[in-house]
Every structure is written in C-alpha cells, then in structure tokens.
Design a protein around this motif. Structure first.
Motif, PDB file in Angstrom:
ATOM      1  N   SER A  23       0.851  -1.257   0.000  1.00 40.49           N
ATOM      2  CA  SER A  23      -0.081   0.085  -0.234  1.00 40.49           C
ATOM      3  C   SER A  23       0.624   1.256   0.036  1.00 40.49           C
ATOM      4  N   ALA A  24       2.011   1.173   0.829  1.00 42.38           N
ATOM      5  CA  ALA A  24       2.923   2.328   0.851  1.00 42.38           C
ATOM      6  C   ALA A  24       3.444   2.756  -0.661  1.00 42.38           C
ATOM      7  N   ALA A  25       3.558   1.650  -1.313  1.00 41.65           N
ATOM      8  CA  ALA A  25       4.155   1.745  -2.769  1.00 41.65           C
ATOM      9  C   ALA A  25       3.316   2.790  -3.494  1.00 41.65           C
ATOM     10  N   PHE A  26       1.999   2.732  -3.335  1.00 40.00           N
ATOM     11  CA  PHE A  26       1.251   3.582  -4.097  1.00 40.00           C
ATOM     12  C   PHE A  26       1.685   5.277  -3.803  1.00 40.00           C
ATOM     13  N   LEU A  27       1.738   5.351  -2.392  1.00 43.19           N
ATOM     14  CA  LEU A  27       2.140   6.805  -1.930  1.00 43.19           C
ATOM     15  C   LEU A  27       3.680   7.159  -2.413  1.00 43.19           C
ATOM     16  N   ILE A  28       4.552   6.142  -2.389  1.00 44.44           N
ATOM     17  CA  ILE A  28       5.738   6.324  -2.926  1.00 44.44           C
ATOM     18  C   ILE A  28       5.779   6.806  -4.463  1.00 44.44           C
ATOM     19  N   GLY A  29       4.969   6.101  -5.191  1.00 43.60           N
ATOM     20  CA  GLY A  29       4.754   6.474  -6.532  1.00 43.60           C
ATOM     21  C   GLY A  29       4.154   7.868  -6.686  1.00 43.60           C
TER      22      GLY A  29
ATOM     23  N   GLU B  63       3.729  -4.617  -6.771  1.00 46.49           N
ATOM     24  CA  GLU B  63       3.881  -3.398  -6.872  1.00 46.49           C
ATOM     25  C   GLU B  63       4.335  -2.733  -8.521  1.00 46.49           C
ATOM     26  N   ILE B  64       4.440  -3.949  -9.462  1.00 46.99           N
ATOM     27  CA  ILE B  64       4.640  -3.706 -10.732  1.00 46.99           C
ATOM     28  C   ILE B  64       3.593  -2.433 -11.387  1.00 46.99           C
ATOM     29  N   PRO B  65       2.504  -2.649 -11.073  1.00 44.49           N
ATOM     30  CA  PRO B  65       1.521  -1.844 -11.860  1.00 44.49           C
ATOM     31  C   PRO B  65       1.877  -0.227 -11.174  1.00 44.49           C
ATOM     32  N   VAL B  66       2.172   0.111 -10.107  1.00 41.56           N
ATOM     33  CA  VAL B  66       2.702   1.560  -9.735  1.00 41.56           C
ATOM     34  C   VAL B  66       4.045   1.752 -10.109  1.00 41.56           C
ATOM     35  N   LEU B  67       4.915   0.712 -10.371  1.00 40.42           N
ATOM     36  CA  LEU B  67       6.222   1.041 -10.866  1.00 40.42           C
ATOM     37  C   LEU B  67       6.172   1.367 -12.288  1.00 40.42           C
ATOM     38  N   ALA B  68       5.412   0.731 -12.963  1.00 41.96           N
ATOM     39  CA  ALA B  68       5.104   1.157 -14.424  1.00 41.96           C
ATOM     40  C   ALA B  68       4.307   2.568 -14.492  1.00 41.96           C
ATOM     41  N   VAL B  69       3.803   3.166 -13.727  1.00 40.23           N
ATOM     42  CA  VAL B  69       3.277   4.498 -13.836  1.00 40.23           C
ATOM     43  C   VAL B  69       4.829   5.275 -13.441  1.00 40.23           C
ATOM     44  N   ILE B  70       5.382   4.872 -12.345  1.00 41.77           N
ATOM     45  CA  ILE B  70       6.491   5.949 -12.026  1.00 41.77           C
ATOM     46  C   ILE B  70       7.529   5.999 -13.241  1.00 41.77           C
TER      47      ILE B  70
ATOM     48  N   ASP C 234     -10.871   2.093 -16.114  1.00 40.55           N
ATOM     49  CA  ASP C 234     -11.490   1.217 -15.539  1.00 40.55           C
ATOM     50  C   ASP C 234     -10.468   0.126 -14.806  1.00 40.55           C
ATOM     51  N   SER C 235     -10.888   0.083 -13.704  1.00 44.04           N
ATOM     52  CA  SER C 235      -9.924  -0.785 -12.674  1.00 44.04           C
ATOM     53  C   SER C 235     -10.168  -2.190 -13.064  1.00 44.04           C
ATOM     54  N   GLN C 236     -11.193  -2.668 -13.809  1.00 45.08           N
ATOM     55  CA  GLN C 236     -11.471  -4.014 -14.222  1.00 45.08           C
ATOM     56  C   GLN C 236     -11.569  -4.963 -12.894  1.00 45.08           C
ATOM     57  N   GLY C 237     -12.071  -4.301 -11.820  1.00 46.62           N
ATOM     58  CA  GLY C 237     -12.469  -5.214 -10.544  1.00 46.62           C
ATOM     59  C   GLY C 237     -10.683  -5.158  -9.916  1.00 46.62           C
ATOM     60  N   ASP C 238      -9.598  -4.689 -10.131  1.00 47.19           N
ATOM     61  CA  ASP C 238      -8.475  -5.143  -9.746  1.00 47.19           C
ATOM     62  C   ASP C 238      -7.941  -3.975  -9.111  1.00 47.19           C
ATOM     63  N   HIS C 239      -8.037  -4.090  -7.407  1.00 47.38           N
ATOM     64  CA  HIS C 239      -7.567  -2.960  -6.466  1.00 47.38           C
ATOM     65  C   HIS C 239      -6.142  -2.486  -6.929  1.00 47.38           C
ATOM     66  N   ARG C 240      -5.273  -3.174  -7.357  1.00 45.11           N
ATOM     67  CA  ARG C 240      -3.927  -2.511  -7.516  1.00 45.11           C
ATOM     68  C   ARG C 240      -3.965  -1.703  -8.916  1.00 45.11           C
ATOM     69  N   ILE C 241      -4.789  -2.183  -9.816  1.00 48.90           N
ATOM     70  CA  ILE C 241      -4.769  -1.279 -11.144  1.00 48.90           C
ATOM     71  C   ILE C 241      -5.503  -0.148 -10.836  1.00 48.90           C
ATOM     72  N   GLY C 242      -6.581  -0.131 -10.017  1.00 48.43           N
ATOM     73  CA  GLY C 242      -7.241   1.083  -9.583  1.00 48.43           C
ATOM     74  C   GLY C 242      -6.418   2.181  -8.869  1.00 48.43           C
ATOM     75  N   MET C 243      -5.727   1.636  -7.929  1.00 41.14           N
ATOM     76  CA  MET C 243      -4.689   2.417  -7.300  1.00 41.14           C
ATOM     77  C   MET C 243      -3.668   3.135  -8.253  1.00 41.14           C
TER      78      MET C 243
ATOM     79  N   SER D 295      -7.644  -3.829  -0.447  1.00 41.03           N
ATOM     80  CA  SER D 295      -6.573  -3.708   0.410  1.00 41.03           C
ATOM     81  C   SER D 295      -6.214  -2.373   0.998  1.00 41.03           C
ATOM     82  N   PHE D 296      -6.934  -1.428   0.419  1.00 45.23           N
ATOM     83  CA  PHE D 296      -6.551  -0.136   0.962  1.00 45.23           C
ATOM     84  C   PHE D 296      -7.748   0.855   1.386  1.00 45.23           C
ATOM     85  N   PRO D 297      -8.714   0.375   2.301  1.00 48.95           N
ATOM     86  CA  PRO D 297      -9.709   1.210   2.655  1.00 48.95           C
ATOM     87  C   PRO D 297      -9.361   2.466   2.966  1.00 48.95           C
ATOM     88  N   GLY D 298      -9.869   3.677   2.543  1.00 47.11           N
ATOM     89  CA  GLY D 298      -9.721   4.902   2.972  1.00 47.11           C
ATOM     90  C   GLY D 298      -8.634   5.469   1.874  1.00 47.11           C
ATOM     91  N   PHE D 299      -8.503   4.934   0.792  1.00 45.99           N
ATOM     92  CA  PHE D 299      -7.300   5.344  -0.176  1.00 45.99           C
ATOM     93  C   PHE D 299      -7.696   6.682  -0.625  1.00 45.99           C
TER      94      PHE D 299
END
Length: 426
Positions: free
Chosen positions: A234-240, A314-321, A380-389, A413-417
C-alpha cells in the motif's frame, strides 16, 4: 467512480493500513493456536474479512472491531466441518493457504470465490497437497475452483516449487505441520517469508536454509498478541505519488520492511528516487521502519530476475513511475502478473496507454519509454484493486481530470485510499 485531478505537490505524514499478508496469517494461525490471539493493526479490507468469515463458518469465535481482532483459538483440530461452502471472495491468499490447512482436517469442505478467483490457477497448490495424501477435486481436475477437499493423514514431502510463490510455499508448510515426518519446500527464488516468521512467533520450529524451508509434523501453535505493521504494498502507491509529482516529499510511518517485500524500495532507488528508512525495529519477528520519501529526477532501469518476487504486486505502480523517468524501463521475468486478479500485463498496458503513456507489452513484462506528459483519462480498474490505485497515481501527474470506474475494488487492500490521497495532494 473515483475522480482524480492533477496535483502540484504531495506532502505530509501518514500511515497506511495494516499488511494484508500478515493480517491473513494472524487470523489463520490464531484460529489454529491454543488460546487467545489478539491482533492490533489488522487490515479490515474485503480479502482479510473473507478469511475471518471462513474460520467463523468452521466454528471459531472471532471478534472484530475495525483494526482490532480477537481470535479464540481451539487448537489445530478444533475446527468443525462447515455446513456451507467457504466463500473466499477475491482472496487468493485465503483459498491457497486454507487449502493447506483443510488438507490436514478430518472432514470435508468446499471452497469457492468470485469470478476472478474462478479464473486463477489452483493446481500449483493442489498437486503437492495431493502428493502428501490429501483428496482434492475441482474443475479441470483441480485447476480451478470450486475446490472440494477431504483431509486426513498426510505424509511429509520434499517439494521443489517451479514458481517462487509464498502462497504455494505456505500451503505446503501448513499441511506439513500435521504430516508424518518432515516437509520441505525449495523455491527458484526466495518469495515473501511472512509464514515462516509468524509461525516462529506462534512457537513453531521452522528451519530456513537458503531457498529451502523445513518443518516437522506434530507441532502446535500458542496464541499470542500480534502487531501488524503497515503494508509496504500500500505504501508503494504513496511512494509512486511522490515520484511522479516534482518537489514532493512524504513520511510514511510504521511500514513493514521485510526484505522479501522491499523490492519496490530497491527499484525506486535504482531509478534515482530517494527513500530513507528511519526508526528501524523488529516487531513479532517482522522488521518495521518509517519511510522518508523524497522526489528526485528518475532514470529508466531494468527490473528482472530475483527482484521480481520481491515486488510482484508493486509492478503496476512501478510502471506508472517509469512513465516519468528519463529513458527506457524494462520489466521482465514477471509472467506471474498474467494470473493475478486480472492479467496485469495486459491491463496495465491498456489503461496506462489511455493517459498517452508509451508502454509496450511483452510475454513476461513490459517496456515503458519516458518521460511522457500524461493526460487525464477515463479508466476502468477492471475489478483489480492495484490497477485502480496505480491509475489514480497516474492521475495525479496527468493534466486535467481522471475518472476510475469500479474503484470500489480498492477496498480489497486499502480502505480509505481516496481520502488519504486527498489529504496529501496539495
């Protein structure tokens, strides 16, 4: 629908929800232990609540109030045969680890989940458990759910896993705790080791020797107090968020920094990002620290080999970075992404391309060219939490507004995101 607008700065001091992997295991091991287990910092996300629900259906009393959970363990053979199917929801961890537990039980149980779980491969745990003596059936000879398990007397095995998977390793080790003799699992690369660490915390003898983990049958667990650190995934998205918005900095308190999970830190540092660990300590056998994250100019890199199991989620957010890094970033050896909640290679490429990113899929990863100016898009997150974030983080760097459909998946995985993102984006 989640709406994200481009931001000028990310800053502040935050905490992320409890580690999902550790929360699952704390409930499971607490249920199998003698006596009471108290869990602080539990992740009350949909996946972990599925684990609680399954053990309640097997007669375990569990009290849950937000991130505080009390599990009244009945010992390894205190579970009762469930009258209904065990619904694991969207949780691969629940179904695969519980397969190892149910393989030891003297009763019949059926596990099923949502549409995503119905597409995910199960033979990777079914085959070794059958080798130990468990009777397991399912669609396509146990490749897919629902899984019907009749447990009983098991015999220990020495298993060489073709994949580095903590779920496969954990299922076999849990079955091995009640199997005759010794059970060992050897992996091609070291996967996350939360099971080994927490079993030790519950009083189990576990021998770790390089890529091999060994347990002996007939061991018992003793209830205890567990403090769950913040989830580095979860911290990975904030790092991103810090890395894609120039001038940003953020302090993330109380994050689990288990070395089998810190691949995201290594990868971001390799690209030039600044992440400092402070206030380092060990809690319940798990290393914990505060992360001080500071934006810096980034350069493309190659992410491959033994690093992949340490940052697979964490690869989805690494791709964004990588879209904001100078030059080419290559991600390879990550074919495991194709059997996650979605085919994450295909999904990252399709959704990130909507922003105008230059990203090309490969059989086992992707190639990202940067830096690229992103433009707000309908995602569209396609129902995937890590894609959405991950796409929400891209939205922070994209000109205009980004909308993310099916954003409720983030609660896995991240209520309150969304609220936290609003707090740190200036």
């Amino acid at each position: 629908m989640l709406k994200i607008r481009q931001t000028n700065l990310v800053s502040g001091e935050v905490q992320v929800p409890g580690d999902k992997s550790i929360s699952h295991r704390a409930v499971m091991f607490g249920a199998l232990a003698e006596g009471t287990t108290t869990i602080h910092g539990f992740l009350p996300g949909a996946d972990c609540l599925s684990t609680i629900s399954c053990f309640r259906r097997m007669g375990i009393e569990i009290e849950q109030n937000g991130d505080q959970v009390t599990v009244h363990g009945k010992g390894w053979f205190g579970l009762t045969e469930p009258a209904q199917h065990l619904d694991v929801g969207n949780s691969g961890t629940t179904i695969r680890l519980m397969a190892g537990i149910l393989a030891t039980q003297p009763f019949h149980a059926v596990m099923e989940g949502d549409e995503s779980i119905a597409r995910r491969p199960m033979r990777r745990v079914v085959a070794p458990l059958r080798e130990m003596g468990a009777k397991i059936d399912g669609r396509q000879n146990g490749e897919y759910t629902p899984l019907a398990i009749r447990g009983g007397e098991l015999t220990g095995i020495d298993y060489r896993s073709p994949v580095a998977s903590a779920q496969v390793k954990s299922a076999i080790l849990l079955a091995g705790l009640q199997a005759k003799g010794r059970t060992s699992v050897t992996e091609p690369h070291l996967s996350r080791d939360h099971t080994e660490r927490m079993l030790k915390a519950f009083g189990v003898e576990v021998v770790c020797d390089g890529l091999t983990v060994t347990v002996t049958g007939g061991q018992t667990l003793t209830g205890r107090t567990i403090h769950v650190p913040g989830d580095i995934s979860s911290a990975a998205f904030l790092i991103g968020a810090v890395m894609v918005v120039p001038g940003s900095s953020l302090v993330i308190r109380n994050v689990g920094v288990n070395p089998t999970r810190t691949g995201i830190i290594d990868a971001v540092r390799a690209m030039g990002g600044r992440i400092e660990l402070t206030n380092e300590r060990v809690v319940n056998e798990e290393p914990v620290a505060d992360l001080v994250v500071t934006h810096a100019p980034l350069t493309g890199t190659v992410i491959e080999g033994e690093l992949i199991p340490r940052l697979i989620d964490e690869i989805p957010v690494l791709a964004v970075i990588a879209t904001q890094a100078q030059g080419r970033t290559i991600i390879r050896d990550a074919q495991e992404l194709r059997v996650k909640e979605t085919d994450r290679i295909a999904t990252v490429v399709s959704e990130l391309s909507k922003f105008g990113a230059k990203v090309t899929p490969t059989e086992d990863g992707m190639i990202i060219e940067g830096p690229t100016k992103l433009t707000g898009a309908a995602i569209d997150s396609q129902g995937d939490h890590r894609i959405g974030m991950a796409m929400a983080i891209a939205g922070l760097a994209a000109q205009g507004e980004t909308t993310i459909a099916n954003a409720e998946a983030i609660n896995v995985s991240f209520p309150g995101f969304a609220a936290l993102l609003e707090k740190i984006a200036r």
